[in-house]
Design an enzyme around this catalytic site. Sequence first.
Site, PDB file in Angstrom:
ATOM      1  N   ARG A 232      -7.385   3.603  -4.396  1.00 27.88           N
ATOM      2  CA  ARG A 232      -6.589   4.665  -5.455  1.00 27.88           C
ATOM      3  C   ARG A 232      -7.752   5.372  -6.317  1.00 27.88           C
ATOM      4  O   ARG A 232      -8.481   4.655  -6.656  1.00 27.88           O
ATOM      5  CB  ARG A 232      -5.663   4.144  -6.102  1.00 27.88           C
ATOM      6  CG  ARG A 232      -4.203   3.853  -5.184  1.00 27.88           C
ATOM      7  CD  ARG A 232      -3.482   4.903  -4.762  1.00 27.88           C
ATOM      8  NE  ARG A 232      -2.431   4.341  -3.928  1.00 27.88           N
ATOM      9  CZ  ARG A 232      -2.279   4.372  -2.873  1.00 27.88           C
ATOM     10  NH1 ARG A 232      -3.122   4.717  -1.922  1.00 27.88           N
ATOM     11  NH2 ARG A 232      -1.007   4.037  -2.282  1.00 27.88           N
ATOM     12  N   GLU A 261      -5.355  13.718  -8.367  1.00 29.17           N
ATOM     13  CA  GLU A 261      -5.235  14.381  -7.179  1.00 29.17           C
ATOM     14  C   GLU A 261      -3.945  15.527  -7.231  1.00 29.17           C
ATOM     15  O   GLU A 261      -3.221  15.070  -8.046  1.00 29.17           O
ATOM     16  CB  GLU A 261      -4.821  13.562  -5.981  1.00 29.17           C
ATOM     17  CG  GLU A 261      -5.954  12.607  -5.551  1.00 29.17           C
ATOM     18  CD  GLU A 261      -5.642  11.273  -4.623  1.00 29.17           C
ATOM     19  OE1 GLU A 261      -4.495  11.445  -4.002  1.00 29.17           O
ATOM     20  OE2 GLU A 261      -6.408  10.581  -4.445  1.00 29.17           O
ATOM     21  N   HIS A 279      -7.403  12.576   0.601  1.00 27.24           N
ATOM     22  CA  HIS A 279      -6.411  11.042   0.618  1.00 27.24           C
ATOM     23  C   HIS A 279      -5.853  11.328   2.096  1.00 27.24           C
ATOM     24  O   HIS A 279      -4.678  11.411   2.139  1.00 27.24           O
ATOM     25  CB  HIS A 279      -5.519  11.351  -0.487  1.00 27.24           C
ATOM     26  CG  HIS A 279      -4.783  10.066  -0.714  1.00 27.24           C
ATOM     27  ND1 HIS A 279      -4.368   9.559  -1.919  1.00 27.24           N
ATOM     28  CD2 HIS A 279      -4.478   9.174   0.235  1.00 27.24           C
ATOM     29  CE1 HIS A 279      -3.813   8.403  -2.020  1.00 27.24           C
ATOM     30  NE2 HIS A 279      -3.886   7.923  -0.656  1.00 27.24           N
TER      31      HIS A 279
HETATM   32  P1  NAP Z   1      -3.523  -6.437   0.655  1.00 24.30           P
HETATM   33  O1  NAP Z   1      -3.647  -6.624   2.239  1.00 24.30           O
HETATM   34  O2  NAP Z   1      -2.611  -6.689  -0.261  1.00 24.30           O
HETATM   35  O3  NAP Z   1      -4.787  -6.506   0.147  1.00 24.30           O
HETATM   36  C1  NAP Z   1      -5.351  -6.339  -1.129  1.00 24.30           C
HETATM   37  C2  NAP Z   1      -6.295  -7.268  -1.593  1.00 24.30           C
HETATM   38  O4  NAP Z   1      -6.871  -6.957  -3.038  1.00 24.30           O
HETATM   39  C3  NAP Z   1      -6.029  -8.755  -1.493  1.00 24.30           C
HETATM   40  O5  NAP Z   1      -6.894  -9.421  -0.669  1.00 24.30           O
HETATM   41  C4  NAP Z   1      -6.306  -9.199  -2.856  1.00 24.30           C
HETATM   42  O6  NAP Z   1      -6.863 -10.335  -2.908  1.00 24.30           O
HETATM   43  C5  NAP Z   1      -7.020  -8.019  -3.600  1.00 24.30           C
HETATM   44  N1  NAP Z   1      -6.663  -8.033  -5.222  1.00 24.30           N
HETATM   45  C6  NAP Z   1      -5.491  -7.765  -5.543  1.00 24.30           C
HETATM   46  N2  NAP Z   1      -5.645  -7.950  -6.830  1.00 24.30           N
HETATM   47  C7  NAP Z   1      -6.842  -7.794  -7.094  1.00 24.30           C
HETATM   48  C8  NAP Z   1      -7.810  -7.555  -8.346  1.00 24.30           C
HETATM   49  N3  NAP Z   1      -7.114  -7.544  -9.521  1.00 24.30           N
HETATM   50  N4  NAP Z   1      -8.994  -7.730  -8.166  1.00 24.30           N
HETATM   51  C9  NAP Z   1      -9.822  -7.579  -6.870  1.00 24.30           C
HETATM   52  N5  NAP Z   1      -9.046  -7.734  -5.675  1.00 24.30           N
HETATM   53  C10 NAP Z   1      -7.651  -7.882  -6.136  1.00 24.30           C
HETATM   54  O7  NAP Z   1      -3.457  -4.638   0.821  1.00 24.30           O
HETATM   55  P2  NAP Z   1      -3.901  -3.629   2.015  1.00 24.30           P
HETATM   56  O8  NAP Z   1      -3.143  -3.328   2.998  1.00 24.30           O
HETATM   57  O9  NAP Z   1      -5.522  -4.169   2.310  1.00 24.30           O
HETATM   58  O10 NAP Z   1      -4.014  -2.236   0.995  1.00 24.30           O
HETATM   59  C11 NAP Z   1      -5.070  -2.293   0.043  1.00 24.30           C
HETATM   60  C12 NAP Z   1      -4.835  -0.938  -0.747  1.00 24.30           C
HETATM   61  O11 NAP Z   1      -5.529   0.050  -0.011  1.00 24.30           O
HETATM   62  C13 NAP Z   1      -3.372  -0.357  -1.002  1.00 24.30           C
HETATM   63  O12 NAP Z   1      -2.773  -1.247  -2.302  1.00 24.30           O
HETATM   64  C14 NAP Z   1      -3.521   0.919  -1.154  1.00 24.30           C
HETATM   65  O13 NAP Z   1      -3.705   1.331  -2.693  1.00 24.30           O
HETATM   66  C15 NAP Z   1      -4.748   1.298  -0.576  1.00 24.30           C
HETATM   67  N6  NAP Z   1      -4.659   2.312   0.585  1.00 24.30           N
HETATM   68  C16 NAP Z   1      -5.169   3.541   0.512  1.00 24.30           C
HETATM   69  C17 NAP Z   1      -4.806   4.440   1.691  1.00 24.30           C
HETATM   70  C18 NAP Z   1      -5.436   5.808   1.617  1.00 24.30           C
HETATM   71  O14 NAP Z   1      -4.926   6.645   2.111  1.00 24.30           O
HETATM   72  N7  NAP Z   1      -6.824   5.876   1.086  1.00 24.30           N
HETATM   73  C19 NAP Z   1      -4.213   3.895   2.614  1.00 24.30           C
HETATM   74  C20 NAP Z   1      -3.515   2.639   2.788  1.00 24.30           C
HETATM   75  C21 NAP Z   1      -3.783   1.885   1.761  1.00 24.30           C
HETATM   76  P3  NAP Z   1      -6.461 -11.524  -4.011  1.00 24.30           P
HETATM   77  O15 NAP Z   1      -5.072 -11.819  -4.154  1.00 24.30           O
HETATM   78  O16 NAP Z   1      -7.338 -12.468  -3.639  1.00 24.30           O
HETATM   79  O17 NAP Z   1      -7.100 -11.022  -5.289  1.00 24.30           O
END
Ligand code: NAP
Length: 313
Positions: A232, A261, A279
Amino acid sequence: MDSVEVLMACPMDSYLEQQLEKSFKLFRFWTVPDKSSFLASHKDSIQAVVGNAFAGADAELIEALPKLEIVASFSVGLDKIDLAKCKEKGIRVTNTPDVLTEDVADLAIGLMLAVLRKLCESDRYVRSGKWKKGDYVLTTKFTGKKVGIIGLGRIGMAIAKRAEAFSCPISYYSRTEKPEIKYKYYPSVVELAAHCDILVVACPLTKETHHIINKEVIDALGPKGVLINIGRGPHVDEPELVSALVERRLGGAGLDVFEHEPNVPEELFGLDNVVLLPHVGSGTVETRQAMADLVIGNLEAHFQKKPLLTPVV
Ligand code: NAP
Protein backbone atom coordinates in the site's frame (compact mmCIF):
# COMPACT_ATOMS: atom_id res chain seq x y z
CA MET A 1 -32.27 -11.89 -0.70
CA ASP A 2 -33.27 -9.19 -3.18
CA SER A 3 -34.70 -7.09 -0.35
CA VAL A 4 -31.31 -6.99 1.46
CA GLU A 5 -29.84 -3.49 1.06
CA VAL A 6 -26.16 -3.44 0.09
CA LEU A 7 -24.10 -0.25 -0.08
CA MET A 8 -21.16 -0.22 -2.48
CA ALA A 9 -18.59 2.27 -1.18
CA CYS A 10 -16.97 3.33 -4.49
CA PRO A 11 -16.76 2.18 -8.12
CA MET A 12 -14.88 -1.15 -8.32
CA ASP A 13 -15.83 -3.53 -11.08
CA SER A 14 -18.76 -3.74 -13.49
CA TYR A 15 -19.11 -7.54 -13.19
CA LEU A 16 -19.31 -7.21 -9.39
CA GLU A 17 -21.96 -4.50 -9.73
CA GLN A 18 -24.03 -6.66 -12.10
CA GLN A 19 -23.82 -9.66 -9.80
CA LEU A 20 -24.71 -7.60 -6.71
CA GLU A 21 -27.67 -6.12 -8.56
CA LYS A 22 -28.95 -9.61 -9.49
CA SER A 23 -29.16 -10.76 -5.87
CA PHE A 24 -29.52 -7.65 -3.68
CA LYS A 25 -30.91 -4.13 -3.54
CA LEU A 26 -27.76 -2.26 -4.49
CA PHE A 27 -26.90 1.37 -3.68
CA ARG A 28 -23.88 3.06 -5.26
CA PHE A 29 -22.62 5.46 -2.57
CA TRP A 30 -20.51 7.52 -4.98
CA THR A 31 -23.57 8.46 -7.01
CA VAL A 32 -25.47 9.73 -3.97
CA PRO A 33 -25.47 13.55 -3.96
CA ASP A 34 -26.34 14.11 -0.28
CA LYS A 35 -24.59 11.33 1.63
CA SER A 36 -25.76 12.28 5.12
CA SER A 37 -29.45 12.41 4.24
CA PHE A 38 -29.08 9.13 2.30
CA LEU A 39 -27.52 7.47 5.37
CA ALA A 40 -30.21 8.92 7.64
CA SER A 41 -32.98 7.54 5.45
CA HIS A 42 -31.35 4.08 5.05
CA LYS A 43 -29.97 3.65 8.56
CA ASP A 44 -32.57 1.03 9.46
CA SER A 45 -32.26 -0.95 6.25
CA ILE A 46 -28.66 -1.19 4.97
CA GLN A 47 -27.26 -4.52 6.14
CA ALA A 48 -24.09 -4.86 4.07
CA VAL A 49 -21.26 -2.69 2.78
CA VAL A 50 -18.97 -3.69 -0.08
CA GLY A 51 -15.59 -1.93 0.07
CA ASN A 52 -12.17 -2.22 -1.53
CA ALA A 53 -8.63 -0.80 -1.32
CA PHE A 54 -9.89 2.76 -1.85
CA ALA A 55 -13.03 2.96 0.31
CA GLY A 56 -14.41 0.61 2.92
CA ALA A 57 -16.18 1.15 6.22
CA ASP A 58 -14.68 3.60 8.68
CA ALA A 59 -15.99 4.27 12.20
CA GLU A 60 -18.24 7.08 10.95
CA LEU A 61 -19.98 4.92 8.33
CA ILE A 62 -20.33 2.01 10.75
CA GLU A 63 -21.89 4.29 13.38
CA ALA A 64 -24.28 5.69 10.77
CA LEU A 65 -25.56 2.19 9.88
CA PRO A 66 -26.84 0.49 13.05
CA LYS A 67 -28.31 -2.46 11.08
CA LEU A 68 -24.99 -3.23 9.36
CA GLU A 69 -24.22 -6.96 9.62
CA ILE A 70 -21.33 -7.51 7.21
CA VAL A 71 -18.55 -5.64 5.40
CA ALA A 72 -17.36 -7.63 2.37
CA SER A 73 -14.15 -6.26 0.91
CA PHE A 74 -13.27 -6.61 -2.78
CA SER A 75 -9.59 -6.73 -1.71
CA VAL A 76 -7.34 -8.79 0.54
CA GLY A 77 -6.08 -5.66 2.35
CA LEU A 78 -8.32 -4.50 5.18
CA ASP A 79 -6.81 -1.07 5.83
CA LYS A 80 -9.96 0.80 4.80
CA ILE A 81 -12.10 -1.06 7.35
CA ASP A 82 -12.25 -0.21 11.05
CA LEU A 83 -11.79 -3.79 12.21
CA ALA A 84 -11.88 -2.92 15.92
CA LYS A 85 -15.22 -1.18 15.50
CA CYS A 86 -16.59 -4.15 13.52
CA LYS A 87 -15.49 -6.54 16.28
CA GLU A 88 -17.02 -4.32 18.95
CA LYS A 89 -20.37 -4.24 17.11
CA GLY A 90 -20.40 -7.89 16.04
CA ILE A 91 -20.20 -6.96 12.34
CA ARG A 92 -18.71 -9.70 10.17
CA VAL A 93 -15.84 -8.84 7.76
CA THR A 94 -14.66 -10.79 4.72
CA ASN A 95 -11.89 -10.22 2.14
CA THR A 96 -10.59 -11.89 -1.03
CA PRO A 97 -7.39 -13.76 -0.14
CA ASP A 98 -5.57 -16.34 -2.34
CA VAL A 99 -7.43 -15.65 -5.61
CA LEU A 100 -5.26 -12.57 -6.27
CA THR A 101 -1.95 -13.85 -4.92
CA GLU A 102 -0.50 -15.01 -8.25
CA ASP A 103 -1.35 -11.83 -10.14
CA VAL A 104 0.22 -9.59 -7.52
CA ALA A 105 3.34 -11.77 -7.36
CA ASP A 106 3.59 -11.82 -11.17
CA LEU A 107 3.36 -8.04 -11.19
CA ALA A 108 6.07 -7.70 -8.53
CA ILE A 109 8.45 -9.73 -10.70
CA GLY A 110 7.36 -7.68 -13.71
CA LEU A 111 8.26 -4.49 -11.84
CA MET A 112 11.68 -5.87 -10.88
CA LEU A 113 12.43 -6.70 -14.51
CA ALA A 114 10.96 -3.43 -15.75
CA VAL A 115 13.08 -1.32 -13.40
CA LEU A 116 16.38 -3.19 -13.76
CA ARG A 117 16.13 -3.77 -17.51
CA LYS A 118 14.47 -0.36 -18.12
CA LEU A 119 11.67 -1.98 -20.14
CA CYS A 120 9.36 1.05 -20.19
CA GLU A 121 12.22 3.45 -20.97
CA SER A 122 13.45 1.15 -23.79
CA ASP A 123 9.95 0.98 -25.23
CA ARG A 124 9.77 4.80 -25.24
CA TYR A 125 13.21 4.88 -26.91
CA VAL A 126 11.99 2.74 -29.82
CA ARG A 127 8.67 4.55 -30.23
CA SER A 128 10.31 7.98 -30.25
CA GLY A 129 12.59 6.96 -33.13
CA LYS A 130 15.76 7.49 -31.03
CA TRP A 131 17.01 3.94 -31.85
CA LYS A 132 17.86 5.10 -35.38
CA LYS A 133 20.40 7.51 -33.85
CA GLY A 134 22.26 4.93 -31.72
CA ASP A 135 22.05 1.95 -29.39
CA TYR A 136 20.31 2.04 -26.03
CA VAL A 137 22.27 2.24 -22.76
CA LEU A 138 23.24 -0.96 -20.94
CA THR A 139 20.95 -1.95 -18.06
CA THR A 140 21.25 -4.11 -14.89
CA LYS A 141 21.01 -7.89 -14.67
CA PHE A 142 18.09 -9.32 -12.64
CA THR A 143 19.01 -13.01 -12.36
CA GLY A 144 20.85 -13.67 -9.10
CA LYS A 145 19.99 -10.36 -7.40
CA LYS A 146 19.35 -10.60 -3.64
CA VAL A 147 15.64 -10.13 -2.99
CA GLY A 148 14.42 -9.04 0.46
CA ILE A 149 10.72 -9.31 1.24
CA ILE A 150 8.82 -7.46 3.96
CA GLY A 151 5.86 -9.67 4.88
CA LEU A 152 6.34 -13.29 3.88
CA GLY A 153 2.64 -14.15 3.67
CA ARG A 154 0.65 -15.45 0.71
CA ILE A 155 1.89 -12.81 -1.75
CA GLY A 156 5.39 -12.57 -0.25
CA MET A 157 5.87 -16.35 -0.57
CA ALA A 158 4.58 -16.33 -4.16
CA ILE A 159 7.09 -13.58 -5.01
CA ALA A 160 9.88 -15.56 -3.32
CA LYS A 161 8.99 -18.70 -5.31
CA ARG A 162 9.11 -16.77 -8.58
CA ALA A 163 12.35 -14.95 -7.69
CA GLU A 164 13.97 -18.30 -6.82
CA ALA A 165 13.41 -19.34 -10.43
CA PHE A 166 15.66 -16.37 -11.33
CA SER A 167 18.33 -17.75 -8.91
CA CYS A 168 17.74 -14.87 -6.50
CA PRO A 169 18.77 -15.49 -2.88
CA ILE A 170 15.73 -14.64 -0.72
CA SER A 171 15.60 -13.07 2.73
CA TYR A 172 12.70 -11.57 4.66
CA TYR A 173 11.43 -9.54 7.56
CA SER A 174 8.11 -10.06 9.34
CA ARG A 175 6.98 -9.76 12.96
CA THR A 176 8.00 -13.33 13.66
CA GLU A 177 10.67 -15.59 12.22
CA LYS A 178 9.23 -18.60 10.41
CA PRO A 179 11.46 -21.53 11.42
CA GLU A 180 9.94 -23.86 8.81
CA ILE A 181 11.04 -21.52 6.01
CA LYS A 182 14.54 -21.84 4.59
CA TYR A 183 14.97 -18.13 3.66
CA LYS A 184 17.20 -15.94 5.83
CA TYR A 185 15.34 -13.87 8.42
CA TYR A 186 16.40 -10.37 9.46
CA PRO A 187 14.87 -9.00 12.66
CA SER A 188 14.57 -5.44 11.29
CA VAL A 189 13.70 -3.79 7.99
CA VAL A 190 16.94 -1.79 8.05
CA GLU A 191 19.03 -4.97 8.33
CA LEU A 192 17.02 -6.59 5.54
CA ALA A 193 17.50 -3.50 3.34
CA ALA A 194 21.24 -3.46 4.01
CA HIS A 195 21.54 -7.08 2.85
CA CYS A 196 19.51 -7.07 -0.37
CA ASP A 197 19.54 -5.55 -3.85
CA ILE A 198 15.76 -5.45 -4.28
CA LEU A 199 13.47 -4.74 -1.34
CA VAL A 200 9.80 -5.69 -1.78
CA VAL A 201 6.95 -4.46 0.41
CA ALA A 202 4.29 -7.18 0.71
CA CYS A 203 2.86 -6.72 4.22
CA PRO A 204 -0.56 -5.35 5.24
CA LEU A 205 -0.94 -1.64 5.98
CA THR A 206 -1.38 -1.16 9.72
CA LYS A 207 -0.33 1.47 12.28
CA GLU A 208 2.93 -0.47 12.69
CA THR A 209 3.72 -0.67 8.97
CA HIS A 210 2.82 2.94 8.10
CA HIS A 211 6.06 4.45 6.68
CA ILE A 212 7.89 1.16 7.23
CA ILE A 213 10.02 2.44 4.34
CA ASN A 214 11.65 5.56 5.77
CA LYS A 215 14.90 7.47 5.22
CA GLU A 216 16.95 4.99 7.28
CA VAL A 217 15.66 2.04 5.23
CA ILE A 218 16.20 3.89 1.95
CA ASP A 219 19.77 4.78 2.97
CA ALA A 220 20.41 1.14 3.91
CA LEU A 221 19.16 0.01 0.48
CA GLY A 222 21.48 2.53 -1.15
CA PRO A 223 22.28 3.89 -4.62
CA LYS A 224 22.26 0.46 -6.27
CA GLY A 225 19.17 -0.76 -4.43
CA VAL A 226 15.66 -0.99 -5.85
CA LEU A 227 12.40 -0.66 -3.94
CA ILE A 228 9.32 -2.52 -5.17
CA ASN A 229 6.01 -1.60 -3.52
CA ILE A 230 3.00 -3.78 -4.27
CA GLY A 231 1.60 -3.36 -0.74
CA ARG A 232 0.00 0.00 0.00
CA GLY A 233 1.18 3.56 -0.70
CA PRO A 234 1.39 4.70 2.95
CA HIS A 235 3.96 1.97 3.65
CA VAL A 236 6.43 4.43 2.12
CA ASP A 237 7.41 7.90 3.31
CA GLU A 238 6.86 9.24 -0.21
CA PRO A 239 8.67 12.62 0.04
CA GLU A 240 11.76 10.75 1.35
CA LEU A 241 11.51 8.25 -1.50
CA VAL A 242 11.15 10.99 -4.11
CA SER A 243 14.21 12.91 -2.84
CA ALA A 244 16.30 9.73 -2.71
CA LEU A 245 15.34 8.84 -6.29
CA VAL A 246 15.86 12.36 -7.63
CA GLU A 247 19.26 12.60 -5.90
CA ARG A 248 20.14 9.03 -7.01
CA ARG A 249 20.70 8.00 -3.36
CA LEU A 250 18.37 5.10 -4.26
CA GLY A 251 18.94 3.08 -7.41
CA GLY A 252 15.33 2.77 -8.55
CA ALA A 253 11.74 1.95 -7.68
CA GLY A 254 8.84 -0.01 -9.09
CA LEU A 255 5.62 1.28 -7.57
CA ASP A 256 2.10 -0.08 -7.98
CA VAL A 257 0.76 1.98 -5.07
CA PHE A 258 1.13 5.56 -3.83
CA GLU A 259 0.52 7.48 -0.66
CA HIS A 260 -2.26 9.72 -2.07
CA GLU A 261 -3.71 7.74 -4.99
CA PRO A 262 -4.47 8.61 -7.72
CA ASN A 263 -2.07 11.51 -7.15
CA VAL A 264 1.51 10.58 -7.93
CA PRO A 265 4.43 12.95 -7.17
CA GLU A 266 5.20 14.66 -10.49
CA GLU A 267 8.94 14.71 -9.70
CA LEU A 268 8.86 10.97 -10.53
CA PHE A 269 7.53 11.48 -14.07
CA GLY A 270 10.86 12.50 -15.59
CA LEU A 271 12.97 9.79 -13.93
CA ASP A 272 14.25 6.81 -15.94
CA ASN A 273 14.88 4.73 -12.78
CA VAL A 274 11.24 4.34 -11.80
CA VAL A 275 8.26 2.41 -13.15
CA LEU A 276 4.86 3.69 -12.07
CA LEU A 277 1.64 1.64 -12.18
CA PRO A 278 -1.95 2.68 -11.30
CA HIS A 279 -2.57 0.16 -8.46
CA VAL A 280 -3.23 -2.82 -10.72
CA GLY A 281 -1.74 -5.69 -8.70
CA SER A 282 -4.89 -7.81 -8.97
CA GLY A 283 -6.10 -6.11 -12.15
CA THR A 284 -6.71 -8.98 -14.55
CA VAL A 285 -10.09 -10.00 -15.92
CA GLU A 286 -9.76 -13.49 -14.46
CA THR A 287 -8.76 -12.41 -10.97
CA ARG A 288 -11.22 -9.55 -10.63
CA GLN A 289 -14.01 -12.00 -11.56
CA ALA A 290 -12.79 -14.51 -8.97
CA MET A 291 -12.65 -11.72 -6.37
CA ALA A 292 -16.18 -10.60 -7.26
CA ASP A 293 -17.48 -14.19 -7.00
CA LEU A 294 -15.91 -14.39 -3.53
CA VAL A 295 -17.60 -11.15 -2.41
CA ILE A 296 -20.97 -12.44 -3.65
CA GLY A 297 -20.34 -15.89 -2.13
CA ASN A 298 -19.60 -14.34 1.27
CA LEU A 299 -22.69 -12.12 1.20
CA GLU A 300 -24.93 -15.00 0.12
CA ALA A 301 -23.47 -17.27 2.80
CA HIS A 302 -24.03 -14.62 5.46
CA PHE A 303 -27.65 -13.90 4.56
CA GLN A 304 -28.40 -17.62 4.17
CA LYS A 305 -26.90 -18.16 7.64
CA LYS A 306 -24.16 -20.43 6.25
CA PRO A 307 -20.44 -20.29 7.18
CA LEU A 308 -18.58 -17.41 5.50
CA LEU A 309 -16.13 -18.42 2.75
CA THR A 310 -13.27 -16.11 3.79
CA PRO A 311 -14.02 -14.61 7.19
CA VAL A 312 -11.71 -12.09 8.85
CA VAL A 313 -13.93 -11.02 11.74
P1 NAP B 1 -0.93 -12.18 4.24
O1 NAP B 1 -0.94 -13.56 3.68
O2 NAP B 1 -1.72 -11.88 5.46
O3 NAP B 1 0.61 -11.82 4.49
C1 NAP B 1 1.01 -10.69 5.15
C2 NAP B 1 2.38 -10.93 5.78
O4 NAP B 1 2.80 -9.70 6.36
C3 NAP B 1 2.35 -11.97 6.87
O5 NAP B 1 3.28 -12.96 6.55
C4 NAP B 1 2.75 -11.24 8.15
O6 NAP B 1 3.70 -12.02 8.85
C5 NAP B 1 3.39 -9.96 7.62
N1 NAP B 1 3.16 -8.83 8.53
C6 NAP B 1 2.05 -8.49 9.18
N2 NAP B 1 2.28 -7.39 9.94
C7 NAP B 1 3.57 -7.08 9.76
C8 NAP B 1 4.41 -6.07 10.30
N3 NAP B 1 3.96 -5.20 11.24
N4 NAP B 1 5.69 -6.01 9.89
C9 NAP B 1 6.15 -6.90 8.99
N5 NAP B 1 5.41 -7.89 8.46
C10 NAP B 1 4.14 -7.98 8.85
O7 NAP B 1 -1.40 -11.12 3.16
P2 NAP B 1 -1.25 -11.19 1.57
O8 NAP B 1 -2.43 -11.88 0.98
O9 NAP B 1 0.11 -11.70 1.23
O10 NAP B 1 -1.38 -9.62 1.21
C11 NAP B 1 -0.43 -8.71 1.69
C12 NAP B 1 -0.82 -7.28 1.36
O11 NAP B 1 -0.63 -7.02 -0.03
C13 NAP B 1 -2.29 -6.93 1.60
O12 NAP B 1 -2.55 -6.60 2.96
C14 NAP B 1 -2.51 -5.74 0.68
O13 NAP B 1 -2.35 -4.52 1.36
C15 NAP B 1 -1.42 -5.89 -0.38
N6 NAP B 1 -2.02 -6.14 -1.71
C16 NAP B 1 -1.80 -5.23 -2.71
C17 NAP B 1 -2.37 -5.45 -3.96
C18 NAP B 1 -2.14 -4.49 -5.09
O14 NAP B 1 -3.01 -4.36 -5.95
N7 NAP B 1 -1.01 -3.82 -5.18
C19 NAP B 1 -3.16 -6.56 -4.19
C20 NAP B 1 -3.36 -7.46 -3.15
C21 NAP B 1 -2.78 -7.24 -1.91
P3 NAP B 1 3.84 -11.96 10.44
O15 NAP B 1 2.46 -12.24 10.96
O16 NAP B 1 4.85 -12.99 10.77
O17 NAP B 1 4.31 -10.58 10.74
